[in-house]
Design a protein around this motif. Structure first.
Motif, PDB file in Angstrom:
ATOM      1  N   SER A  29      20.184  14.172 -19.790  1.00 36.83           N
ATOM      2  CA  SER A  29      19.654  13.185 -18.861  1.00 36.83           C
ATOM      3  C   SER A  29      18.673  13.836 -17.891  1.00 36.83           C
ATOM      4  O   SER A  29      18.778  15.029 -17.587  1.00 36.83           O
ATOM      5  CB  SER A  29      20.788  12.517 -18.078  1.00 36.83           C
ATOM      6  OG  SER A  29      20.276  11.472 -17.271  1.00 36.83           O
ATOM      7  N   TYR A  30      17.726  13.072 -17.439  1.00 41.67           N
ATOM      8  CA  TYR A  30      16.775  13.512 -16.422  1.00 41.67           C
ATOM      9  C   TYR A  30      16.231  12.263 -15.760  1.00 41.67           C
ATOM     10  O   TYR A  30      16.543  11.136 -16.166  1.00 41.67           O
ATOM     11  CB  TYR A  30      15.647  14.349 -17.037  1.00 41.67           C
ATOM     12  CG  TYR A  30      14.862  13.666 -18.142  1.00 41.67           C
ATOM     13  CD1 TYR A  30      13.706  12.931 -17.857  1.00 41.67           C
ATOM     14  CD2 TYR A  30      15.266  13.757 -19.476  1.00 41.67           C
ATOM     15  CE1 TYR A  30      12.981  12.301 -18.866  1.00 41.67           C
ATOM     16  CE2 TYR A  30      14.546  13.135 -20.485  1.00 41.67           C
ATOM     17  CZ  TYR A  30      13.409  12.412 -20.188  1.00 41.67           C
ATOM     18  OH  TYR A  30      12.696  11.788 -21.177  1.00 41.67           O
ATOM     19  N   SER A  31      15.435  12.428 -14.727  1.00 41.18           N
ATOM     20  CA  SER A  31      14.801  11.299 -14.054  1.00 41.18           C
ATOM     21  C   SER A  31      13.303  11.527 -13.992  1.00 41.18           C
ATOM     22  O   SER A  31      12.821  12.670 -14.090  1.00 41.18           O
ATOM     23  CB  SER A  31      15.356  11.117 -12.633  1.00 41.18           C
ATOM     24  OG  SER A  31      16.706  10.693 -12.673  1.00 41.18           O
ATOM     25  N   GLN A 248      19.898   6.118 -19.198  1.00 38.79           N
ATOM     26  CA  GLN A 248      18.920   7.124 -19.623  1.00 38.79           C
ATOM     27  C   GLN A 248      17.551   6.790 -19.030  1.00 38.79           C
ATOM     28  O   GLN A 248      17.242   5.608 -18.845  1.00 38.79           O
ATOM     29  CB  GLN A 248      18.760   7.169 -21.154  1.00 38.79           C
ATOM     30  CG  GLN A 248      20.016   7.395 -21.945  1.00 38.79           C
ATOM     31  CD  GLN A 248      20.607   6.082 -22.410  1.00 38.79           C
ATOM     32  OE1 GLN A 248      19.928   5.072 -22.456  1.00 38.79           O
ATOM     33  NE2 GLN A 248      21.890   6.088 -22.756  1.00 38.79           N
ATOM     34  N   PRO A 249      16.728   7.795 -18.759  1.00 36.94           N
ATOM     35  CA  PRO A 249      15.343   7.507 -18.367  1.00 36.94           C
ATOM     36  C   PRO A 249      14.599   6.934 -19.570  1.00 36.94           C
ATOM     37  O   PRO A 249      14.745   7.431 -20.690  1.00 36.94           O
ATOM     38  CB  PRO A 249      14.788   8.878 -17.972  1.00 36.94           C
ATOM     39  CG  PRO A 249      15.610   9.847 -18.758  1.00 36.94           C
ATOM     40  CD  PRO A 249      16.979   9.241 -18.863  1.00 36.94           C
ATOM     41  N   GLY A 306      14.444  21.852 -24.295  1.00 39.77           N
ATOM     42  CA  GLY A 306      15.639  21.230 -24.835  1.00 39.77           C
ATOM     43  C   GLY A 306      15.955  19.875 -24.229  1.00 39.77           C
ATOM     44  O   GLY A 306      16.810  19.144 -24.747  1.00 39.77           O
ATOM     45  N   THR A 307      15.269  19.518 -23.138  1.00 40.36           N
ATOM     46  CA  THR A 307      15.523  18.220 -22.512  1.00 40.36           C
ATOM     47  C   THR A 307      14.931  17.100 -23.353  1.00 40.36           C
ATOM     48  O   THR A 307      15.550  16.056 -23.559  1.00 40.36           O
ATOM     49  CB  THR A 307      14.920  18.171 -21.089  1.00 40.36           C
ATOM     50  OG1 THR A 307      15.448  19.243 -20.318  1.00 40.36           O
ATOM     51  CG2 THR A 307      15.250  16.857 -20.405  1.00 40.36           C
ATOM     52  N   VAL A 308      13.689  17.313 -23.832  1.00 42.20           N
ATOM     53  CA  VAL A 308      13.027  16.335 -24.695  1.00 42.20           C
ATOM     54  C   VAL A 308      13.432  16.616 -26.133  1.00 42.20           C
ATOM     55  O   VAL A 308      13.274  17.752 -26.608  1.00 42.20           O
ATOM     56  CB  VAL A 308      11.491  16.418 -24.541  1.00 42.20           C
ATOM     57  CG1 VAL A 308      10.798  15.469 -25.518  1.00 42.20           C
ATOM     58  CG2 VAL A 308      11.090  16.100 -23.104  1.00 42.20           C
ATOM     59  N   PRO A 309      13.967  15.639 -26.843  1.00 44.20           N
ATOM     60  CA  PRO A 309      14.456  15.894 -28.199  1.00 44.20           C
ATOM     61  C   PRO A 309      13.323  16.171 -29.182  1.00 44.20           C
ATOM     62  O   PRO A 309      12.218  15.759 -28.988  1.00 44.20           O
ATOM     63  CB  PRO A 309      15.190  14.588 -28.559  1.00 44.20           C
ATOM     64  CG  PRO A 309      14.565  13.540 -27.705  1.00 44.20           C
ATOM     65  CD  PRO A 309      14.183  14.226 -26.433  1.00 44.20           C
TER      66      PRO A 309
END
Length: 309
Positions: A29-31, A248-249, A306-309
């Motif tokens: 998750s992120y914002s 999720q964002p 690794g945050t963005v798939p």
């Protein structure tokens, strides 16, 4: 009813090899900036067409060439519709991305100039929508990308970050060619609600979600949705995604064409839908980031690996 034999069952389906499966509910998750959760962008397609030849959206079934009715209908967008839309965007102080056929610079450069003063993002959209990019050979496609990029860069003083193929048309090597030409992201794939990485033969390129449902050509031209139905689609999708973005964002894009929603009876309903979004975003407790696909891509690129798939 027939069944597959053991041998046939073991044959894997052909794959594009660009990304692997990833469930949106199982990702990091992120914002977005400022703790926002839903990134919203408006993409206005500016397109120019050959007279008497080539592809083009049709108001009515095309007759023999030259197809004056449909050519003139599309040209209305550059002569009238785009100016009405510019007035609306200025009224709402709404960021916009222009998806530009570079032939526009030869035909009506003042249209792009009018948007330049409001720091609009320019996204490359091929040379003309009279042709489908995926029909070209690899050298021809590379030449198209180079020609389009050079035209936009010369006019704007900066290379575009993103690309949308004419007619959402790709060959098997399009992502490779775009990455090799220096593009940061592409818009052609509608497979997700978040940015995802595409593998290329020399690295990778971001895919930013671009809508094929909240898009006036599939909705209005193909499925014959009315002006009010299309506006309702925009508002319903926005309201639902605001709620979904708690988990999720997300990215919500709105794809428009000046010759379609620039028509007065459609513009009136579009105005209502966009006002709804802007009013919601102005709320002190809102979770909405009004932005452009390029800003989304830049932010995604800066996220931890690794945050963005």
């Amino acid at each position: 009813m027939c069944s597959l034999g053991d041998e046939e069952r073991q044959v894997a389906l052909e794959s594009h090899g660009r990304y692997t499966y990833s469930a949106i509910t199982q990702r990091p998750s992120y914002s977005w900036p400022g703790g926002k959760r839903l990134a919203v962008y408006v993409a206005l397609n500016l397109e120019h067409f050959a007279f008497g030849a080539g592809l083009g959206a049709a108001l009515t079934p095309g007759g023999s060439q030259p197809d004056v009715l449909n050519y003139a209908w599309r040209d209305y967008g550059n002569r009238v519709g785009v100016w009405r839309l510019l007035e609306l965007f200025n009224e709402l102080e709404l960021p916009v991305a222009l998806l530009v056929n570079s032939a526009i610079y030869d035909y009506c450069p003042e249209v792009v100039e009018a948007f330049r003063d409001r720091n609009t993002e320019i996204v490359a959209h091929g040379y003309t929508n009279s042709e489908a990019q995926g029909d070209l050979s690899e050298p021809e496609e590379a030449a198209l990308i180079q020609k389009t990029t050079q035209q936009i860069t010369q006019q704007e003083g900066v290379m575009p970050q993103g690309w949308l193929g004419p007619w959402i048309s790709q060959s098997r090597v399009t992502p490779d060619l775009l990455q090799e030409a220096g593009y940061t992201y592409l818009l052609d794939w509608c497979c997700d609600d978040q940015p995802i990485w595409f593998k290329t033969r020399k690295g990778r390129i971001l895919s930013i979600p671009y809508p094929q449902e909240i898009n006036d050509i599939p909705a209005i031209v193909t499925r014959r949705a009315s002006a009010s139905e299309f506006a309702d689609m925009i508002v319903d999708s926005f309201d639902e995604m605001v709620e979904q973005s708690v988990q999720q964002p997300l990215v919500f894009g709105i794809a428009l064409h000046a010759y379609i929603v620039g028509q007065p009876f459609r513009l009136r309903h579009l105005r209502w839908a966009l006002r709804h979004i802007v009013t919601h975003a102005a709320n002190a407790e809102n979770r909405v980031w009004l932005t452009t696909p390029g800003a989304i891509a830049s932010y995604a690129l800066a996220l931890p690996e690794g945050t963005v798939p």
